[in-house]
Design an enzyme around this catalytic site. Sequence first.
Site, PDB file in Angstrom:
ATOM      1  N   GLU A   1       0.837  -1.201  -0.055  1.00 23.04           N
ATOM      2  CA  GLU A   1       0.167   0.113   0.146  1.00 23.04           C
ATOM      3  C   GLU A   1       0.896   1.266   0.124  1.00 23.04           C
ATOM      4  O   GLU A   1       0.642   2.205  -0.731  1.00 23.04           O
ATOM      5  CB  GLU A   1      -1.048   0.026   1.256  1.00 23.04           C
ATOM      6  CG  GLU A   1      -1.934  -0.969   1.361  1.00 23.04           C
ATOM      7  CD  GLU A   1      -3.021  -0.918   0.117  1.00 23.04           C
ATOM      8  OE1 GLU A   1      -2.857   0.014  -0.682  1.00 23.04           O
ATOM      9  OE2 GLU A   1      -4.032  -1.688   0.111  1.00 23.04           O
TER      10      GLU A   1
ATOM     11  N   ASP B   1      -4.434 -10.168  -8.243  1.00 21.43           N
ATOM     12  CA  ASP B   1      -4.770  -8.941  -9.280  1.00 21.43           C
ATOM     13  C   ASP B   1      -3.370  -8.276  -9.797  1.00 21.43           C
ATOM     14  O   ASP B   1      -3.052  -8.342 -10.872  1.00 21.43           O
ATOM     15  CB  ASP B   1      -5.914  -7.984  -9.013  1.00 21.43           C
ATOM     16  CG  ASP B   1      -5.578  -7.269  -7.510  1.00 21.43           C
ATOM     17  OD1 ASP B   1      -4.755  -7.770  -6.828  1.00 21.43           O
ATOM     18  OD2 ASP B   1      -6.342  -6.339  -7.138  1.00 21.43           O
TER      19      ASP B   1
ATOM     20  N   GLU C   1     -18.462  -6.234  -2.907  1.00 24.36           N
ATOM     21  CA  GLU C   1     -16.976  -6.874  -2.673  1.00 24.36           C
ATOM     22  C   GLU C   1     -17.057  -8.187  -3.335  1.00 24.36           C
ATOM     23  O   GLU C   1     -15.831  -8.716  -3.790  1.00 24.36           O
ATOM     24  CB  GLU C   1     -16.683  -6.511  -1.447  1.00 24.36           C
ATOM     25  CG  GLU C   1     -15.271  -6.767  -0.993  1.00 24.36           C
ATOM     26  CD  GLU C   1     -14.485  -5.671  -1.683  1.00 24.36           C
ATOM     27  OE1 GLU C   1     -13.208  -5.654  -1.369  1.00 24.36           O
ATOM     28  OE2 GLU C   1     -14.846  -4.875  -2.568  1.00 24.36           O
TER      29      GLU C   1
ATOM     30  N   GLU D   1     -12.008   0.042  -9.991  1.00 19.79           N
ATOM     31  CA  GLU D   1     -11.633  -1.015 -11.034  1.00 19.79           C
ATOM     32  C   GLU D   1     -12.592  -1.066 -12.454  1.00 19.79           C
ATOM     33  O   GLU D   1     -11.945  -1.346 -13.539  1.00 19.79           O
ATOM     34  CB  GLU D   1     -11.530  -2.441 -10.648  1.00 19.79           C
ATOM     35  CG  GLU D   1     -10.210  -2.663  -9.703  1.00 19.79           C
ATOM     36  CD  GLU D   1     -10.172  -2.128  -8.259  1.00 19.79           C
ATOM     37  OE1 GLU D   1      -9.349  -1.676  -7.543  1.00 19.79           O
ATOM     38  OE2 GLU D   1     -11.265  -1.690  -7.616  1.00 19.79           O
TER      39      GLU D   1
ATOM     40  N   THR E   1      -1.026   0.691 -10.731  1.00 16.31           N
ATOM     41  CA  THR E   1      -2.210   0.132 -10.309  1.00 16.31           C
ATOM     42  C   THR E   1      -2.904   0.774  -9.346  1.00 16.31           C
ATOM     43  O   THR E   1      -4.114   0.821  -9.247  1.00 16.31           O
ATOM     44  CB  THR E   1      -1.693  -1.357  -9.614  1.00 16.31           C
ATOM     45  OG1 THR E   1      -2.989  -1.971  -9.415  1.00 16.31           O
ATOM     46  CG2 THR E   1      -1.047  -0.737  -8.344  1.00 16.31           C
TER      47      THR E   1
END
Length: 561
Positions: free
Chosen positions: A148, A293, A397, A416, A502
């Site tokens: 993160e 991902d 989710e 996304e 990302t």
Amino acid sequence: NRQMYDNRNPQANTCSKISGNSPKKSYLSFFQEGRDEYDKKYSSFPAALKVKMRGMARDMFYFGYDNYMKFAFPEDELNPIACEGRGPDVLNPSNININDVLGNYSLTLIDALDTLLVLGNVTEFHRAVKLVIDTVSFDKDSTVQVFEANIRILGSLISAHILLTDPRHPFGDIALKDYDNELLHLAHDLAVRLLPAFENTSTGIPYPRVNLKKGVPPDSINETCTAGAGSLLVEFGILSRLIGDSTFEWVARRAVKALWKLRSNETGLLGNVVNIQTGQWVGRQSGLGAGMDSFYEYLLKSYILFGEKEDYRMFSAAYESIQSHLRRGREACNEGEGDPPLYVNVNMFNGQIMNTWIDSLQAFFPGLQVLNGDVENAICLHAFYYAIWKRFGALPERYNWQLQAPDVLFYPLRPELVESTYLLYQATKNPFYLHVGMDILESLEKDTKVRCGYATLHHVVDKSKEDRMESFFLSETCKYLYLLFDEDNPLHKSESKYIFTTEGHVVPIDQRFREKSWEDQFPYYDPQINLKCERIPEERRYGLPLKSVYMRQIDHMVGLS
């Protein structure tokens, strides 16, 4: 917050894979409208409506940003219902949903820097950069997730630095007077503080968390997710190439190669959770969503940025395994009988379905398929997620494709689906995707706007809310929505090419990052043996202390040749 779920109790389920020779049936049938009605609704998008939507996306960003600056800065996030700031949960260190992300470093301001430029607000961009330079320090007793901190903070600092200093940039002369690479210094300082995650690990796969002041916590777990460990290459690679220090790209590549070496010999798939000391898979689920991902995303984007052929060889092999073992439904995307294509979660060793849900993070994959040139399959998969959005006005989710109902009901303003919508519109220029963007924009405005910003949906059906606005809402969701409707944005008009990290940060596909291969770029790194690495002269170290990554852990690299 890209959180990872525990999926260690596989269920034995099956999913038919049917093909046939029936007449072509368009993916448009997902939306249960007659063809004539569909064509009438989606085949055009008036210019005036596009201007209106662009303005709505811009206003959405500023409503969140201005309230963050008014009520929350210098804290990390805005609580949009209470109109106050949020920092780490110091009273409950185990609250990783908060503490993995928040580190007392003005997260939302940093994460939004390049969005200000995308919106054309050079004045506020300059003000925000000065605020970051004057107020942000990473010398904090904060334990954060390496992944993160990398994508939200390091990536944004690098992006903003490049945008400030690149004379060819399409936003024009946005140079900041007296700017002396301070953002790059901050990025380097943060990256050095993340390096202890790569020490004392017998595989080269990093620990998931570090304390920015003290290093890896003594009680740190030895398990990490594939995406968290394998999605550092873009930011670390750019940093290494900007400052001429191989450390960061080296450790990131070492982690990727270590994970790649652990893939199944039978299926070519990777699991979602690994023990960094033993190399054993703790989570054997292989899928496209949480925990995996961005590993796939960064194999392809690293190749695009750096031109390293090995990165694309890995991506191509991974993509082939995904198509062979995760894809279900009819074989042809737009024709044949049976269910539309779907990518399921399977056991990495045998390809057997482990559960009957997909998660909202998987909605990034159509965008990645666009970048890989597989537009037809991207269209079909995107339609599946959009059909879910149309039903609930948000992406739950988790969605159970067998029951056709949500499994986990919250929606934290994730980007996304918007990202894939934007990339598909860029690839096809089909006005359908403008309608998708309008649906998403209007849903967000109707169901998530609160007194001081936009709030996480606690429940996608009853639309109850949680008092949190994550930083990616400004850095990604709003940015992609704005760009979708802003045909004349400098990013679209520039002769230079750009790609998004990302976390949605803009970085150029720059010849200086591609002039030399990895081996030639850093000749003191031996990619074949991974055993010896010369100390870099201090004058090339940007004045920061040399970390022990070079020397102390050399013995641990033997198995990664």
